[in-house]
Structure formats: C-alpha cells, structure tokens
Scaffold this motif. Sequence first.
Motif, PDB file in Angstrom:
ATOM      1  N   THR A  73       0.818  -1.223   0.000  1.00 48.49           N
ATOM      2  CA  THR A  73       0.000   0.000   0.000  1.00 48.49           C
ATOM      3  C   THR A  73       0.845   1.264   0.000  1.00 48.49           C
ATOM      4  O   THR A  73       0.308   2.350   0.109  1.00 48.49           O
ATOM      5  CB  THR A  73      -0.920   0.040   1.237  1.00 48.49           C
ATOM      6  N   ARG A  74       2.152   1.139  -0.109  1.00 45.67           N
ATOM      7  CA  ARG A  74       3.061   2.298  -0.051  1.00 45.67           C
ATOM      8  C   ARG A  74       2.790   3.093   1.231  1.00 45.67           C
ATOM      9  O   ARG A  74       2.587   4.303   1.216  1.00 45.67           O
ATOM     10  CB  ARG A  74       2.859   3.166  -1.294  1.00 45.67           C
ATOM     11  N   ASN A 112      -0.466  15.378   5.165  1.00 45.03           N
ATOM     12  CA  ASN A 112      -1.397  14.244   5.148  1.00 45.03           C
ATOM     13  C   ASN A 112      -2.271  14.287   6.406  1.00 45.03           C
ATOM     14  O   ASN A 112      -1.750  14.350   7.510  1.00 45.03           O
ATOM     15  CB  ASN A 112      -0.565  12.954   5.133  1.00 45.03           C
ATOM     16  N   GLY A 172      -2.801   9.505   0.731  1.00 45.20           N
ATOM     17  CA  GLY A 172      -1.398   9.704   1.056  1.00 45.20           C
ATOM     18  C   GLY A 172      -0.702   8.409   1.400  1.00 45.20           C
ATOM     19  O   GLY A 172       0.499   8.259   1.161  1.00 45.20           O
ATOM     20  N   GLU A 173      -1.472   7.429   1.954  1.00 43.08           N
ATOM     21  CA  GLU A 173      -0.801   6.233   2.459  1.00 43.08           C
ATOM     22  C   GLU A 173      -1.666   4.988   2.563  1.00 43.08           C
ATOM     23  O   GLU A 173      -1.139   3.914   2.821  1.00 43.08           O
ATOM     24  CB  GLU A 173      -0.202   6.536   3.838  1.00 43.08           C
ATOM     25  N   HIS A 174      -2.982   5.110   2.400  1.00 38.96           N
ATOM     26  CA  HIS A 174      -3.832   3.930   2.580  1.00 38.96           C
ATOM     27  C   HIS A 174      -3.987   3.121   1.304  1.00 38.96           C
ATOM     28  O   HIS A 174      -4.351   1.943   1.350  1.00 38.96           O
ATOM     29  CB  HIS A 174      -5.220   4.329   3.082  1.00 38.96           C
ATOM     30  N   GLY A 189       3.050  16.894   9.017  1.00 40.54           N
ATOM     31  CA  GLY A 189       4.333  17.295   8.449  1.00 40.54           C
ATOM     32  C   GLY A 189       4.473  16.904   6.988  1.00 40.54           C
ATOM     33  O   GLY A 189       5.218  17.517   6.237  1.00 40.54           O
ATOM     34  N   ASP A 190       3.741  15.887   6.584  1.00 38.87           N
ATOM     35  CA  ASP A 190       3.710  15.464   5.181  1.00 38.87           C
ATOM     36  C   ASP A 190       2.561  16.101   4.396  1.00 38.87           C
ATOM     37  O   ASP A 190       2.385  15.803   3.219  1.00 38.87           O
ATOM     38  CB  ASP A 190       3.507  13.940   5.094  1.00 38.87           C
ATOM     39  N   HIS A 248      -0.664  13.032   9.855  1.00 38.93           N
ATOM     40  CA  HIS A 248       0.776  13.185   9.680  1.00 38.93           C
ATOM     41  C   HIS A 248       1.004  14.505   8.968  1.00 38.93           C
ATOM     42  O   HIS A 248       1.390  14.559   7.809  1.00 38.93           O
ATOM     43  CB  HIS A 248       1.303  12.018   8.868  1.00 38.93           C
ATOM     44  N   SER A 275       3.038   4.723   5.122  1.00 37.67           N
ATOM     45  CA  SER A 275       4.022   5.641   5.714  1.00 37.67           C
ATOM     46  C   SER A 275       3.730   5.812   7.198  1.00 37.67           C
ATOM     47  O   SER A 275       4.076   4.952   7.991  1.00 37.67           O
ATOM     48  CB  SER A 275       4.057   6.964   4.967  1.00 37.67           C
ATOM     49  N   GLY A 276       3.088   6.888   7.610  1.00 36.68           N
ATOM     50  CA  GLY A 276       2.797   7.066   9.023  1.00 36.68           C
ATOM     51  C   GLY A 276       3.631   8.154   9.656  1.00 36.68           C
ATOM     52  O   GLY A 276       4.110   9.060   8.982  1.00 36.68           O
ATOM     53  N   ALA A 319       7.414   9.414   8.635  1.00 43.75           N
ATOM     54  CA  ALA A 319       7.734   9.613   7.213  1.00 43.75           C
ATOM     55  C   ALA A 319       8.253  11.015   6.932  1.00 43.75           C
ATOM     56  O   ALA A 319       9.011  11.221   5.985  1.00 43.75           O
ATOM     57  CB  ALA A 319       6.509   9.322   6.350  1.00 43.75           C
ATOM     58  N   VAL A 320       7.861  11.981   7.761  1.00 42.15           N
ATOM     59  CA  VAL A 320       8.283  13.351   7.491  1.00 42.15           C
ATOM     60  C   VAL A 320       9.808  13.450   7.497  1.00 42.15           C
ATOM     61  O   VAL A 320      10.388  14.232   6.755  1.00 42.15           O
ATOM     62  CB  VAL A 320       7.611  14.340   8.480  1.00 42.15           C
TER      63      VAL A 320
END
Lengths: 459, 459
Positions: free
Chosen positions: B145-146, B375, B413-415, B372-373, B370, B148-149, B152-153
Amino acid sequence: MTDLARLSETMAGRLGARWITHEAGRAQFMAAEGHHAAGLPDVVAQPRTVEEVQMLMAAAQGAGVAVVPLGVGTSLEGNAGAVAGAVSVDLSGMNRVLEVAPEDLLCVVEPGVTREALNEELRATGLFFPIDPGANATLGGMISTRASGTNAVRYGTMRENVLGLKVVLPDGTLIPTGSRARKSAAGYDLTHLFTGSEGTLGLIVEATVRLHGIPEAVLAGTWRFDGLDGAVQTVIETIQSGVPVARMELLDPVAIRACNAFAGLTLAEQPTLFVELHGSPQSVREQRTQLEAIGAGHGAGVLTMSLDRDEQRLLWRARHAALPAARAMVADAVTWSTDICVPISKLAEAIARARAAVDAAGLLAPILGHVGDGNYHVFFVLRRDDPVGWEKARAVNEQLIDYALSVGGTCTGEHGIGMGKRAALVREHGAEAVALMRRIKAAIDPGGLMNPGKIFLER
Amino acid sequence: MTDLARLSETMAGRLGARWITHEAGRAQFMAAEGHHAAGLPDVVAQPRTVEEVQMLMAAAQGAGVAVVPLGVGTSLEGNAGAVAGAVSVDLSGMNRVLEVAPEDLLCVVEPGVTREALNEELRATGLFFPIDPGANATLGGMISTRASGTNAVRYGTMRENVLGLKVVLPDGTLIPTGSRARKSAAGYDLTHLFTGSEGTLGLIVEATVRLHGIPEAVLAGTWRFDGLDGAVQTVIETIQSGVPVARMELLDPVAIRACNAFAGLTLAEQPTLFVELHGSPQSVREQRTQLEAIGAGHGAGVLTMSLDRDEQRLLWRARHAALPAARAMVADAVTWSTDICVPISKLAEAIARARAAVDAAGLLAPILGHVGDGNYHVFFVLRRDDPVGWEKARAVNEQLIDYALSVGGTCTGEHGIGMGKRAALVREHGAEAVALMRRIKAAIDPGGLMNPGKIFLER
C-alpha cells in the motif's frame, strides 16, 4: 518513399527550421560525451511545446518512425545515441522554468532546463535543486537516466526528487504522473517507472521536482590519506555512523594528478576525499568533529575545510573537471567511465579490486566517485586506435561488474544502461525480470519505436 | 466442478491444514479494520515458502482462480478484502527476518514480518526500521500500500525505504527487483512499480529494506495551541524552514477527547501537536528552539518535551490509539478514515475545510494526521445502521478529495486505492493515465487474477 520521408512531409511544415535535415545541422546533435561511437541522426526535431511533441509522436507512430530523445548529450552510455532511420528529438529548447513554488519546496520545469540554469533561477528563493551529476545536464535527461552525483548521499537521487511528470506516450497521448503532495499511495507509481526508463517508454515534457533549503552553513574541503584503503574505510564508517555528509567524493592519486594538470591545482598525489557538510553552524562543526575522529584511525591527514563559497566553488569545479582532466592525460584520448555501485560495506574491497585490475591490465585509469553512496567510477583513458587497450578495459569492466553483482551491487549507479550495459542488465536482474521489463515496454510502446537499441539487447 | 474446487485438488494435498476451507477457520481472515464490509474468503491458503507460493500461483493461474494477498488485515480501504471464488493468501506466516546487515544499513525480511517484530529483532544492532503507520502491519502489506505514518516526514515512506523485492508473478515465476546498493540506474524501476501495487501484479515474498541508526537523542512531547489554524500554520512553517522533525502529528480537540477517554489521558481538549525530534543532544535542542520560535507567533502553549523513552512510548501509544479511540466514542460504531494529502502550503485551508464540512454535515469525526507530510485523516465515526450518516460522510469525503485534487494533492497519502478510492483514482490521474496503468496490469497479469476489484473499477 521511406518512413522518415513520409514523417518529414508532415513535420517539416510544422516545425520549419526546427526540423533539421542538413548534415551540418544534424552533426551538432551527435551525443558524444561517452565512449560509444557517436552516430549522426538522420533528422533532428526541435519541438518547443507539448502540443508539438504530441503531434510529432503521433505522426512518428503513424509513419512507423523511431524516436530518440536528446537533451544536451552528456549521457555516458550512449543513452541518447542516434539510430538510423529515426528522428532524434532535441528537447533542450523546452527550457522554461514554468513555476517555482517555494511555499511547497518544489518547482515545475520543462525537460530542457539544465541544473545550473535552474539553480540560477532559484537564487533569490533560498532554495536549491541538489542533484549534481557534474555535467550541466538537462533535468529531462537526468530523470531519464535516474542520475545522481555528488549530493545524492544526503539529498537522494533523481528517484527521490521527482514528484511528478507529464509524459507524451508513443501515440501522442499526454498523461500526468504523481502529484504535488510529498507522498501518495494512488495507483501504480508511474513517476518512478518513467524515471530511469531512458526515453524507451515516452517523452517527458514536464517535471515537478523537490527543492531544498540552502543550508545555513556549508563547510567544504579536501582530506588527504596515506592510503586508498584508509580513505575508503573512513567513508564506510562515516556512512555507517549516520553522519549526514552532503558530499563525500574520492579521488585516487591518478585522479589527483589529472586534476592538478588540468585545473592548475597543487594537491598532493595521494588518495583524497572531497567533503562537504551542510547544516547549522553548530551542526557542521559537530559533523566535522565526527569525521576527524573516524579518519584518525585510518591514516587521515589534516581535514582542511572552509566556509568560503568561492573557495568551495573552485573545489567542486576541480572535482567536476575530473572527466575532461582524465581525457587530457593522453592526446586524442577517449574516456570510458564505469559506474559500479555496491553496498557500502563492500566498497573497500570493490575499489581495491578495481585498482588491482586496472594496474594488472596496464591501463591508465583514475578511480573516483560518489563513494558515500558506494558508487565509484573507473575512467579508462584510451586512444581510439588502441584495440588492445579497449579490449583490456572491457575485460576489467566485466570483472568489476561481476564482483559488484556477487555482493548485491549494481552495474550502474547513475549512468543508466544505454547501449553499453544491456548484457549486464540481464546478468544483474536475470532473464525473467528483464523479460518482465520487456512486457511493460511492449504494453506502453507496442511498436517498439521509443529509443530502440537502448536498455534491451536486440533479439 | 468449480475452478476453486479444481485448485483445491492440487493445493489441499500440498498445504494440508494450511489450505483452509472450513468456515470457522476462514472467518479469521476477514480483513475488517476499515469501513468496508468484510467478506468471507472461500478458501485461505497459508504458504510458508517461496516454492509454495510459486506452486500456488502457477496452479491458481492454471485453474483460472483469482488470488487475494493478505497480511494481518490492517489495511483501511478494503485492499485485501476477500473476493468470491478467489483464494485469499495469508502471508503472515512467512515472518522470518532472513538477514540483518547492520554494516550496510539494511535487512532482508519475509513479507509477513510485522514492523514491531522487526524492530524487536533489531534491538541489539542500534538500528531501527522507521516506518510506523500506527497499526502493527506486516512489511509486505506496508510495501503493497506504499504505507508511511508518523516518521515519514523525516525518514520517507515505504517508497524511499525499500531497496529491492522478490516477487512471484501470476504464472509462478520468481523475479528479483532492485539490489542492495543505495542507488541504481539499471533498467525499469520494478521495485517502485510493485511498491504500492496492492497485490494486483504479483505476490511479494521477500523485501530488502533500509535501516536507520537509532538517534543519539530523542526528544518528544505535546504542544497545545489556541486554535487549529495556529497549529497547522506552525507545521507549515516548520516544514518550509527545513527543521528536520522526526514526527509532527496533529490531533484536533475531538481527537484529543477520544484519546483521553480511551487511553485515560488528561490532555486539554485543544488542537495539539505531538512532536518528536531526532539527532545529537545539541541538534534536538536547536530544533526545539526553532520550533518554539515558529509556534510563538501562532498561539502555541508551552512545548512540553521529554527525553525519557518510557514517557515517549506512552505518548505514541496514545497517538496510535486514535483509531480505536474514535471507534469507542459511539457504541457499535465503525470508523471511516479519509486520507487526503496536499502540498504543505495548502494544509491549513484543507483542514479548515474539512472541519467546516464535517461540522456542517453534523458528523462526529476527529481530524488528525501526519501533518508534516501534508497528510491528514478525518475519522468519521458511524453506526452501520445509519445510512444517512454514511451518505453524508461519503459526500464530505468527495468534497475533500475535490479540494485536494484542485491544489495538486492526492486522494490517498498512504492507505492506497483499494476498493474505496477507485473512482477517485481516475479523477486524480485522468482516464488516460489509468488506462496506462491497466495496460501495465494486463501485461503482467493477463488473466486479471491478482486481487481483482482493487485499484481499478470493474468495467
């Protein structure tokens, strides 16, 4: 009437003087930086807009004519070499910086923007684009070969710095890839598929790339070592310790000799690291102290560093002159650059083997490179009329690739496969993985018209 | 005899009790973390070796049976949801750490290793694997799923931390991608193609991932703000200034309320940033000073931070409990998490719009993420028997996606796309780009057997 003549009928009227068929004009576009023989394109197209690229691609597909994308011709593996019966597409004229968005740490460029022109344009923003392969390459070319260079050890390669692309597919369709967000999990990662595809899947007509803040303090200098192994061990421990060096370049004594002669320097002919540190004033001091502690056990001399930007520019100009400097060591010589990259722990062994193999073969070849990434280059200095030397160089290169692959490394860290590494690609990934790459190629470019003869061996 | 029955004949003998057909057994594998209805797999296979995966894939292709890869079922968009007539392949049993190579800052794992198990294994090395999506997901799932969390920032997402994979293709062929080198320009970037492909192209059976040094100093704490906008502006300026924060998480007052109730905390119900800084003791002090200077202009309270690892663990446990905490706000509720990511400069506007849209719809929904990204997540808290609430949530989600896409952001962004974002994928990249993704899919999985119904809308 040839396919190319039919395409000329369509395109000459549209592009006018930017559809170049006369020999003197075409001869300007013989990508010749590397050691591969430079071919003369049959025709050169110079589109200036996305629409012109789309029209050209659709027409070329209609006529069954192959397309070879070209930037400023600094690639080293014949990646943009002319192909008989094909149109070479010079994208260096699409060189506008379309947008700078400092608030999002990114900019949008056309493919023909060079890295120096981009950084010139960014000067007032406090931001910079860090990827620096030495040559003043175009962004499009750097994306296509997944280039990196001196700053990659801290800022990553083109792989980490491209957020999105616009690509014209072989049938003329324009697609976007990626987004302006820092991350995304939306579908297949087309951005990374096109990054490093060397123009074999489509033409990049726009790129959104990351920018980075110019560090508050930059400290740079040279660092001499008693022996090659001590210099490389210092690099290995620096990376293993996580010191965030911005650049960490090795020049062996032969490379130093070449640079001295070419750039009028007076560096001692010893293994030397060129180092640059970025951060706050306190942080670069900390990093320097860490480096000195590591080097002390490995025969390091004094780490001479300066905060002066002009001195730094001279330093890096000397480093970047290494390729022409090597070439200048012998009259009428050509350089052939290898491009091994290994896991960092194997770097000392890799470089020792390289030096031994070069010496055993009796070849003249500086060794240098982006050692913080585990990436080093052997610059064979050869005369065209020395077939024995070429054959020896070929054998040494194969030997170095074999060692790299045996320890999980790669045959090319940053130059790409082009024409020169096509067999090595199969050795590196295996026939099945390369067959999968071919299936992807066929799905996107069913006519096989995009930059033929690159990446994949002819069958 | 159905296709699945024919496959059972081949595989049941080979996998024995690891070919699960009885309902009580299969019911353990209803991936149910997200808001999508959890389907019951018709059969669950539990291969333990690469060879078993290859045999299963070849046999499934031979029988024309679809394959749905499954880790521990923590994905949020139905990415691993069961498909009727398909075999769900539980890879969580392939959970060995095959190699840790601290000298090269990498390790090699089977896909079923969870991030917590990996970090447990790494404890003695001084290294850690930074990607932390909250859930104790498998590495294979996180790659697919690529993900992050929170970290990642600073450390990047799975995209930046996977060096190479081994993948079993739909016909059972095993291919390697990537290498152990930090960078490579060797051919198409298959590693990134499979990373984020959500099991629609093949089964990941091994991954080589980057490790990072555990920082000398870790400083973490919470930071309360007068208003949501001030908190988000502080994030924006922090990122724009290049402060290398390791984690920068926002919890809005509703999220704080949920976490207080669920985890027994007593945080003030105000917009709050959870912040973590990594570096040398001097560097984290510097970063903290920079943060305080930025926050001062935006209604920040006192930045309370601690170097104590146990306090930090409690802090992040509370943050990671946000999803179950939200669910616990209402009896028998389900949470539906959105996953917008925008360019950092648009984050304040994006979150303000999200809060306004949620409130206007009269929905209960913490906002956090998140940041900082760029997201952020809206956690809609919904009861299954509230169709009006679901419809309102759907409308708000679409509205937030529309805004994100209008400013160059992404719907996820990440799901990942899974089942829930398939239409949004087309809006984000356009029909032509998605058509290209389909062509790639067809080239690799001509039978359309890999995780059908995910990423692409049925036609």
